[in-house]
Scaffold this motif. Structure first.
Motif, PDB file in Angstrom:
ATOM      1  N   ALA A 173      -3.409 -15.363  -1.294  1.00 26.44           N
ATOM      2  CA  ALA A 173      -2.252 -14.810  -1.998  1.00 26.44           C
ATOM      3  C   ALA A 173      -1.717 -13.549  -1.349  1.00 26.44           C
ATOM      4  O   ALA A 173      -0.546 -13.203  -1.523  1.00 26.44           O
ATOM      5  CB  ALA A 173      -2.608 -14.503  -3.449  1.00 26.44           C
ATOM      6  N   GLY A 174      -2.566 -12.832  -0.593  1.00 32.05           N
ATOM      7  CA  GLY A 174      -2.092 -11.579  -0.028  1.00 32.05           C
ATOM      8  C   GLY A 174      -3.147 -10.853   0.773  1.00 32.05           C
ATOM      9  O   GLY A 174      -4.199 -11.402   1.130  1.00 32.05           O
ATOM     10  N   PHE A 175      -2.865  -9.580   1.029  1.00 35.65           N
ATOM     11  CA  PHE A 175      -3.623  -8.742   1.960  1.00 35.65           C
ATOM     12  C   PHE A 175      -3.979  -7.435   1.264  1.00 35.65           C
ATOM     13  O   PHE A 175      -3.315  -7.016   0.304  1.00 35.65           O
ATOM     14  CB  PHE A 175      -2.744  -8.486   3.187  1.00 35.65           C
ATOM     15  N   GLU A 199       7.346 -10.587   7.070  1.00 32.91           N
ATOM     16  CA  GLU A 199       6.977 -11.963   6.742  1.00 32.91           C
ATOM     17  C   GLU A 199       7.096 -12.275   5.249  1.00 32.91           C
ATOM     18  O   GLU A 199       6.676 -13.334   4.799  1.00 32.91           O
ATOM     19  CB  GLU A 199       5.526 -12.228   7.208  1.00 32.91           C
ATOM     20  N   ASN A 200       7.640 -11.335   4.480  1.00 34.75           N
ATOM     21  CA  ASN A 200       7.786 -11.523   3.027  1.00 34.75           C
ATOM     22  C   ASN A 200       6.438 -11.815   2.365  1.00 34.75           C
ATOM     23  O   ASN A 200       6.340 -12.636   1.443  1.00 34.75           O
ATOM     24  CB  ASN A 200       8.771 -12.662   2.724  1.00 34.75           C
ATOM     25  N   ALA A 201       5.413 -11.124   2.838  1.00 33.53           N
ATOM     26  CA  ALA A 201       4.066 -11.356   2.330  1.00 33.53           C
ATOM     27  C   ALA A 201       3.661 -10.259   1.352  1.00 33.53           C
ATOM     28  O   ALA A 201       4.149  -9.131   1.416  1.00 33.53           O
ATOM     29  CB  ALA A 201       3.074 -11.417   3.494  1.00 33.53           C
ATOM     30  N   HIS A 202       2.748 -10.585   0.462  1.00 28.99           N
ATOM     31  CA  HIS A 202       2.286  -9.656  -0.568  1.00 28.99           C
ATOM     32  C   HIS A 202       1.093  -8.833  -0.075  1.00 28.99           C
ATOM     33  O   HIS A 202       0.230  -9.351   0.640  1.00 28.99           O
ATOM     34  CB  HIS A 202       1.858 -10.416  -1.819  1.00 28.99           C
ATOM     35  N   PHE A 203       1.042  -7.572  -0.495  1.00 24.62           N
ATOM     36  CA  PHE A 203      -0.172  -6.791  -0.213  1.00 24.62           C
ATOM     37  C   PHE A 203      -0.369  -5.674  -1.226  1.00 24.62           C
ATOM     38  O   PHE A 203       0.578  -5.161  -1.819  1.00 24.62           O
ATOM     39  CB  PHE A 203      -0.163  -6.223   1.214  1.00 24.62           C
ATOM     40  N   THR A 204      -1.628  -5.374  -1.425  1.00 27.64           N
ATOM     41  CA  THR A 204      -2.060  -4.264  -2.263  1.00 27.64           C
ATOM     42  C   THR A 204      -2.862  -3.322  -1.376  1.00 27.64           C
ATOM     43  O   THR A 204      -3.307  -3.717  -0.294  1.00 27.64           O
ATOM     44  CB  THR A 204      -2.908  -4.765  -3.448  1.00 27.64           C
ATOM     45  N   ILE A 205      -3.030  -2.088  -1.799  1.00 28.39           N
ATOM     46  CA  ILE A 205      -3.774  -1.105  -1.009  1.00 28.39           C
ATOM     47  C   ILE A 205      -4.716  -0.334  -1.921  1.00 28.39           C
ATOM     48  O   ILE A 205      -4.296   0.176  -2.966  1.00 28.39           O
ATOM     49  CB  ILE A 205      -2.823  -0.119  -0.293  1.00 28.39           C
ATOM     50  N   PHE A 337       0.035 -12.057  -7.319  1.00 27.53           N
ATOM     51  CA  PHE A 337       0.719 -12.513  -6.106  1.00 27.53           C
ATOM     52  C   PHE A 337       0.834 -14.041  -6.138  1.00 27.53           C
ATOM     53  O   PHE A 337       0.290 -14.755  -5.299  1.00 27.53           O
ATOM     54  CB  PHE A 337      -0.041 -12.058  -4.867  1.00 27.53           C
ATOM     55  N   LEU A 338       1.547 -14.517  -7.125  1.00 29.90           N
ATOM     56  CA  LEU A 338       1.733 -15.941  -7.354  1.00 29.90           C
ATOM     57  C   LEU A 338       3.224 -16.161  -7.597  1.00 29.90           C
ATOM     58  O   LEU A 338       3.886 -15.276  -8.129  1.00 29.90           O
ATOM     59  CB  LEU A 338       0.915 -16.363  -8.591  1.00 29.90           C
TER      60      LEU A 338
END
Length: 361
Positions: A173-175, A199-205, A337-338
């Motif tokens: 789902a993400g990074f 890349e229109n990708a999801h991420f959390t930090i 992230f869905l």
């Protein structure tokens, strides 16, 4: 509405739950650690499940960062083969289903599981096999996705970001980035975050756990994080006056205004010193101020916790009722992230009916 304080632990466990912040290498069953250690010849600090579990919890509670990190040395050491990774992933799903979790994003760092000769791609494939097996055995009662983590003190974030993008239609789902915040700012990995955004990708930090506002500010304003892992130190930008009035600083106001989700892990935060007790945890104030608060487990083995335990702790500390737990759960599902339609379906077809059934009891 039935008061939550009259509900039993088993009733809380039946409430639908959404988990956004859970580490695969922090949630192994003690018996599984023993079994896998025996298979690979890894020496453990205890020889039976109860003693080993106690060692993990005591080490995490010790107040020593060295001892806390040592716990992961043992879990990661036994997760270096494809069968081991698949077993841990499958059992993770089984345990979450038993806890009433209906959607979960489980994170881990592929780069930490290549010592046995696996490639990062093979690591992700092995974990996905385990998740698929667990979900199939549960009859579709849970949706599980991977979050691929890069270690912030290493230099493989771009590689892991590319891996996350390559697997995003196959279970990832993400990074995420994790590891010690002090001395390792998220901006060191800015190229990976810029790539993910392109890349229109999801991420959390992971930000605002052991380190303060600068870490949160960089994660959001420089790196573009969609969510904050922990984020408890946002309270450093909130002033509560003697008369009870509250003033938000610019960063705290931005986080609340933009509805940036906070992946809060109360029991884990107590172990790492971010709070002295559940009752004094910033989640109480942040919930009252209606930040986008979510409730999570972080490391179920090290904290000897479940989502049921986390929710029950909040009920006992703050007097939360069923409406509050439903609010936490919908917050988390909104923040997942869905794809939107899939999030909405889980909210409308699983979460709301589940809480309505509990309220009617």
């Amino acid at each position: 509405m039935r008061s939550m304080t009259t509900l039993t632990r088993s009733e809380i466990r039946r409430a639908p739950k959404v988990l956004l912040h859970d580490h695969l290498d922090g949630g192994l069953r003690p018996q599984t650690v023993l079994d896998l250690a025996a298979e690979c010849g890894h020496e453990l600090p205890a020889a039976d499940p109860a003693s080993l579990e106690a060692w993990f919890v005591d080490s995490a509670d010790s107040g020593s960062l060295v001892r806390y990190l040592e716990t992961f040395d043992h879990t990661v050491a036994v997760m270096q083969t494809a069968p081991a990774l698949s077993r841990v992933a499958r059992e993770c799903v089984e345990d979450l289903v038993a806890d009433g979790v209906v959607y979960a994003e489980v994170r881990y760092a592929p780069e930490q599981h290549v010592n046995g000769g696996l490639t990062p791609d093979e690591v992700v494939a092995a974990v996905q096999r385990g998740f698929d097996e667990g979900v199939a055995a549960a009859g579709g009662r849970i949706v599980v996705r991977q979050l691929l983590t890069a270690m912030r003190h290493q230099a493989r974030s771009m590689e892991i970001a590319e891996l996350a993008v390559s697997w995003r239609d196959r279970g990832v789902a993400g990074f995420d980035i994790a590891g010690a915040e002090a001395g390792h700012p998220p901006t060191r990995h800015l190229d990976a975050f810029e790539y993910l955004r392109r890349e229109n990708a999801h991420f959390t930090i992971h930000a605002g756990e052991a380190f303060g506002l600068p870490s949160i500010w960089e994660a959001i304003q420089w790196c573009g994080a969609a969510r904050l892992g922990h984020g408890v130190r946002i309270v450093d930008d909130i002033t509560v006056r003697d008369d009870g009035s509250v003033e938000l600083g610019r960063l705290a106001a931005f986080v609340r205004d933009r509805r940036i989700p906070l992946e809060m892990c109360p029991r884990s935060n107590i172990q790492t010193g971010a709070a002295s007790s559940i009752a004094e945890h910033p989640i109480g104030l942040l919930t009252r101020l209606r930040f986008r608060v979510t409730v999570n487990t972080d490391n179920r083995l090290m904290s000897r916790t479940t989502m049921t335990d986390e929710m029950l702790g909040l009920v006992e500390a703050f007097g939360h009722d069923l409406d509050d737990l439903r609010w936490f759960t919908i917050n988390a599902m909104k923040s997942a992230f869905l794809p939107f339609d899939e999030r909405l379906a889980i909210i409308d077809e699983v979460i709301k009916p589940g809480y309505a059934a509990l309220a009617a009891r």
